[in-house]
Each structure stands twice: as structure tokens, then as C-alpha cells.
Motif scaffolding. Structure first.
Motif, PDB file in Angstrom:
ATOM      1  N   TYR A 186       0.962  -0.948  -0.046  1.00 55.02           N
ATOM      2  CA  TYR A 186      -0.010  -0.058  -0.070  1.00 55.02           C
ATOM      3  C   TYR A 186       0.902   1.166  -0.076  1.00 55.02           C
ATOM      4  O   TYR A 186       0.490   2.269  -0.800  1.00 55.02           O
ATOM      5  N   ARG A 187       1.926   1.277   0.727  1.00 55.70           N
ATOM      6  CA  ARG A 187       2.935   2.322   0.576  1.00 55.70           C
ATOM      7  C   ARG A 187       3.364   2.675  -0.727  1.00 55.70           C
ATOM      8  O   ARG A 187       3.642   3.788  -1.144  1.00 55.70           O
ATOM      9  N   GLY A 188       3.490   1.460  -1.352  1.00 61.22           N
ATOM     10  CA  GLY A 188       4.064   1.573  -2.704  1.00 61.22           C
ATOM     11  C   GLY A 188       3.236   2.126  -3.502  1.00 61.22           C
ATOM     12  O   GLY A 188       3.463   2.983  -4.619  1.00 61.22           O
ATOM     13  N   TYR A 189       1.842   2.088  -3.463  1.00 58.72           N
ATOM     14  CA  TYR A 189       0.846   2.941  -4.193  1.00 58.72           C
ATOM     15  C   TYR A 189       0.554   4.241  -3.594  1.00 58.72           C
ATOM     16  O   TYR A 189      -0.322   5.023  -3.893  1.00 58.72           O
ATOM     17  N   GLY A 190       1.446   4.636  -2.654  1.00 61.39           N
ATOM     18  CA  GLY A 190       1.409   6.179  -2.068  1.00 61.39           C
ATOM     19  C   GLY A 190       0.244   6.237  -0.813  1.00 61.39           C
ATOM     20  O   GLY A 190      -0.392   7.082  -0.369  1.00 61.39           O
ATOM     21  N   ILE A 191       0.102   4.895  -0.183  1.00 64.15           N
ATOM     22  CA  ILE A 191      -1.056   4.803   0.909  1.00 64.15           C
ATOM     23  C   ILE A 191      -0.430   4.553   2.222  1.00 64.15           C
ATOM     24  O   ILE A 191      -0.109   3.473   2.512  1.00 64.15           O
ATOM     25  N   PRO A 192      -0.121   5.378   3.213  1.00 57.03           N
ATOM     26  CA  PRO A 192       0.567   5.195   4.222  1.00 57.03           C
ATOM     27  C   PRO A 192      -0.313   4.758   5.142  1.00 57.03           C
ATOM     28  O   PRO A 192      -1.563   5.241   5.283  1.00 57.03           O
ATOM     29  N   ILE A 193      -0.152   3.658   5.984  1.00 51.16           N
ATOM     30  CA  ILE A 193      -0.967   3.169   6.959  1.00 51.16           C
ATOM     31  C   ILE A 193      -0.542   3.733   8.470  1.00 51.16           C
ATOM     32  O   ILE A 193       0.588   3.202   8.749  1.00 51.16           O
ATOM     33  N   PHE A 194      -1.254   4.270   9.274  1.00 52.74           N
ATOM     34  CA  PHE A 194      -1.132   4.989  10.593  1.00 52.74           C
ATOM     35  C   PHE A 194      -1.065   3.852  11.478  1.00 52.74           C
ATOM     36  O   PHE A 194      -0.137   3.937  12.323  1.00 52.74           O
ATOM     37  N   ALA A 195      -1.746   2.968  11.533  1.00 54.44           N
ATOM     38  CA  ALA A 195      -2.116   2.053  12.630  1.00 54.44           C
ATOM     39  C   ALA A 195      -2.890   0.656  12.039  1.00 54.44           C
ATOM     40  O   ALA A 195      -3.564   0.927  11.099  1.00 54.44           O
TER      41      ALA A 195
END
Length: 466
Positions: A186-195
Motif C-alpha cells: 500500500y505504501r508503494g501505491y502512495g497509501i501510508p498506514i497509520f495504525a
């Protein structure tokens, strides 16, 4: 004369977050007040408010709305005030009951296993969830996303099925690798996960949709031996939230946090609203005050208890009570569902979203939960601090905040009574009164700096006149 801005909603839906005439403040003097605010007594710092972008919500947004409709709606929901200013979101890792079909991110034919996760992929999210979340991030790049799995892949489970069963101990390390791979992808798609939570509702085994029991001992072991160490050195940090289930079993997260080797990796506790009381949040907070509190799921629905609407319940029981019991953020369940309470795979057949999207036209209807959230999200900005406000016992509930950006004070009051009630509010050297309509929610906003300047001028003129 300083004034208080006011927005009002009524349970009969006659008023829906409508701005009213400003209220004039007066000198407090020796008069008593129902609600006394003390901005010097501070509690938790707020993160925000939001709802889950379930597969169903994302599918509706992408398939039942055109680009102009979707863009306008997402700006309304996630854009800065006077838009709704939502800044939190929950995602499901794999399918939930609000998916069009069951799946995980590493499904292989029955009888096969994939401990190296060679078949891991997010293809099922590429058409709906990922592009929708990316569009939201383009509107609000400061979005806080919490991700939760409903089930491990079937080959990791005792049931060999997405429905029911438990995680096999031999695959606990692979399960953590699966979750970390999700974060990275998901980070690779520009979507950071907060928790991240280990398991949605680990104390419940659904029989019609993906789910998985995960005991407190198992959760503690996985965090201590695998997930905690894997995430500890990563930057930016993804937080670990324990529990992710109802208020009625506070002993579950308490038992996990009791082990210091586990607790050092856990940032907070996630709660759902379906059983128990939000006072359970305070019970755990008192024992572990360094751990954050979040409400990560609560759904309204067309059931018997909601026949008169849900504005009052959600504002009073979830938002006000939940925040007074230390919640830093409140996340509703489905952001959007259609006129048939779907689409969904098993599970709740009467649940409502924050909004309803007409599956034929893409038209939007805003449910009571929309306005309950809006009374907070439009005015309580990220970084705001909850401040002391006295509770009353007259069917009047409240919670107060001070925004970090401009020092403004935000007070939300609910009148649950069937009649109009006069409510008096004092803060510093000033006070005001308002006649709260029956079954209503009010958000009051004022700036104490302007009030202070007025008080100083008034005192100067008084001294001069003597």
C-alpha cells in the motif's frame, strides 16, 4: 460585545447543522452555570474523525457515481471546513462482510500453502479501494488510516476456510509477514498506514462472512515475537492497536497490556460500540495511561431502536461519551452504502453508511451519522485538546475542546430531553445562555482571545468611571 457562533441539528431533521444567530456573551460575575469550561485542565489531543472505506463503499463510489459526482462528494467529505473535514479512515485487509465476495490477499487452491507469500497480491483492490483512497489523499494528504484484517488466508487456519477457525501457530510468523507485505504494498501505491490491528473482533466467530478467533494469549505472542520487532525500526512508524472489539470485555486488552514485553510494542487500544459501555475505555486508560484510545467501528442501521433516528444516540453515546472516556479518534463503519444496505457478503443486512448512494442515479442522501460526525469534524481540528467541562444530570451532555491552530473553543452539547432546556455556559470571566430545542445537538465556537480583549476593555472603562 464578544459572541458565540452556533450550529444546530434536531432529531426531527428540521435542522441539519444549520448556523444560527450568534449568541452574545456577558460577564460571568457570581452567577452559577450548568457547564463550566476550564481550558487549563487538559486531557487527550485529538487525531480526528472518519469512517471505513470498505470494499462496498469504494465499489459504490467507483461504479455507481460518475467522476464529477464522486469528486464533489469526496471533497465534501474530506475537504477542509466548511466541508466535513474527515481525516481518519479504516481499511479492511482482505474481505469483510461489506465486500462483494470473500477473499484475502494470498489465496491459493484448496490443499496448497504459500508460506513464502509468493502469491500475495492486491489485485482485488486495484479497481475500487486503492484508486478511491488515493483520490481522498489528494484532497487530504494528512489522512490517518487504520487497517484491520477479518481473516488470515484459509491455508493458515484451523478451519481451512475464511469463515471461522483460528490461526495455526505454525503460520504466525507468515501471518505477520502477510500484514507487513500489505503495509509495504500500500505504501508503494502512495497509501501510508497509520495504525494496524491484528484481527477485527477477535472474540467473535461469524458464520456468514470472513472472521477468525484470536485469543489474548495468541495476540500477545504474535506482537511480542513477530509483529512488534518487525515494525519497531520502520520509519515512518505504523502503530499497533490492540483488541479492535467491543466495550464489554476490557479485561482482554488489559491482559495483553499486562505483559511489559508485549506492551512496549503496543501504542493503543481500539474499541467497537456494539456491546458494553464506553466507560470501559477509562478503565483500561487508568491502568495504562500511556496507551492511546480509539473507537474504530460503530454502525447505525434500520433496526427497531433507530425508529426515531440516530442523531442523539451517536452524538451522545458514541462521540461525547467516547471522547470523554479518552478516545483520540472516532471512526464509523461504512462510509457509504446503497438503498439496499449493501452491497455486502453475509453479516449485517440492515446497516447504514454515513451516506447512502442511490445505485441507479448516484444521488447522495446524508444519514443522521453524517450530521453527528459533522458537529465535531468541521470544528474540532486535528491537534485540538479536550479540556475540562462539567457534566450535568439533566439529559444534557457535553464535551469541550480548544483548537491548537487559533485557540478557539469548541463545545458540543446534546439535549436528549423531549422539551426545551435552558443551558448556561461559563468560561473564564464570561458566560452565555441558550435555549436548547428538544432532542437537539449544538456546536458552539468562540475565541477566548477576543473575549479576553473585551473583558480587559470593560475593566479599563469600569476603572476609569470610578
Amino acid at each position: 460585545m464578544p459572541t458565540v457562533e452556533l450550529w444546530l441539528s434536531t432529531a426531527d431533521r428540521r435542522l441539519k447543522l444549520m448556523q444560527q444567530l450568534n449568541i452574545e456573551m456577558s460577564a460571568r460575575g457570581s452567577l452559577s452555570s450548568d457547564v463550566v469550561i476550564d481550558v487549563h485542565s487538559k486531557y487527550q489531543t485529538m487525531v480526528g474523525f472518519g469512517a471505513a472505506m470498505t470494499d462496498s463503499s469504494a465499489w459504490l463510489l467507483q461504479n455507481k457515481m460518475n467522476q464529477l459526482q464522486r469528486g464533489a462528494l469526496l471533497h465534501e467529505l474530506y475537504g477542509p471546513p466548511p466541508n466535513l473535514n474527515l481525516n481518519m479512515m479504516r481499511l479492511t485487509i482482505g474481505a469483510s462482510d461489506f465486500s462483494l465476495q470473500p477473499y484475502t490477499l494470498d489465496d491459493v487452491p484448496i490443499g496448497q500453502t504459500d508460506p513464502q507469500l509468493l502469491h500475495f497480491n492486491v489485485a482485488s483492490n486495484l479497481q475500487d479501494v486503492i484508486p478511491t483512497v488515493r483520490e481522498v489523499l489528494s484532497i487530504n494528504p494528512e489522512l490517518y488510516i487504520i487497517a484491520s484484517p477479518w481473516s488470515a488466508p484459509a491455508w493458515m487456519k484451523t478451519s481451512e476456510n475464511l469463515i471461522g477457525g483460528q490461526l495455526l501457530e505454525q503460520y504466525e510468523s507468515a501471518y505477520v509477514d502477510y500484514l507487513v507485505k500489505y503495509l509495504d504494498t500500500y505504501r508503494g501505491y502512495g497509501i501510508p498506514i497509520f495504525a494496524l490491528t491484528l484481527q477485527n473482533e477477535p472474540n467473535f466467530i461469524p458464520i456468514t462472512y470472513p472472521g477468525m478467533e484470536m485469543t489474548a494469549a495468541t495476540r500477545a505472542r504474535i506482537v511480542t515475537e513477530y509483529l512488534g520487532p518487525k515494525l519497531a525500526g520502520r520509519r515512518p512508524k505504523t502503530r499497533i492497536l490492540e483488541w479492535d472489539h467491543n466495550w464489554n470485555h476490557p479485561e482482554q486488552p488489559s491482559s495483553v497490556l499486562a505483559d511489559p514485553d508485549t506492551a512496549r510494542y503496543i501504542d493503543g487500544v481500539a474499541w467497537h460500540c456494539y456491546q458494553g459501555s464506553p466507560y470501559a475505555q477509562s478503565r483500561v486508560h487508568r491502568a495504562y495511561p500511556q496507551k492511546d484510545t480509539y473507537i474504530t467501528e460503530c454502525s447505525g442501521g434500520d433496526w427497531a431502536s433507530s425508529i426515531n433516528g440516530e442523531l442523539i444516540w451517536f452524538t451522545r453515546n458514541l462521540l461525547i461519551a467516547g471522547i470523554r472516556q479518552w478516545a483520540r479518534g472516532v471512526v464509523y463503519w461504512n462510509l457509504a452504502l446503497d438503498e439496499n444496505h449493501g452491497p455486502h457478503f453475509g453479516g449485517c443486512d440492515a446497516c447504514k453508511g454515513v451516506i447512502m448512494i442511490d445505485s441507479q442515479t448516484g444521488a447522495v442522501s446524508r444519514n443522521d451519522e453524517y450530521y453527528a460526525l459533522a458537529h465535531f469534524s468541521r470544528f474540532v481540528l486535528p491537534g485540538a485538546v479536550r479540556v475540562e467541562s462539567t457534566a450535568t444530570d439533566k439529559g444534557i451532555d457535553n464535551v469541550a475542546f480548544q483548537n491548537a491552530t487559533d485557540g478557539s473553543i469548541v463545545l458540543v452539547i446534546v439535549n436528549s430531553n423531549a422539551d426545551t432546556r435552558r443551558v448556561s455556559v461559563a468560561e473564564g470571566l464570561t458566560r452565555f445562555e441558550y435555549m436548547m430545542p428538544p432532542q437537539s445537538v449544538a456546536t458552539f465556537v468562540w475565541n477566548p482571545d477576543q473575549v479576553g480583549a473585551w473583558v480587559r476593555r470593560a475593566l479599563w472603562w469600569l476603572k476609569k468611571a470610578q
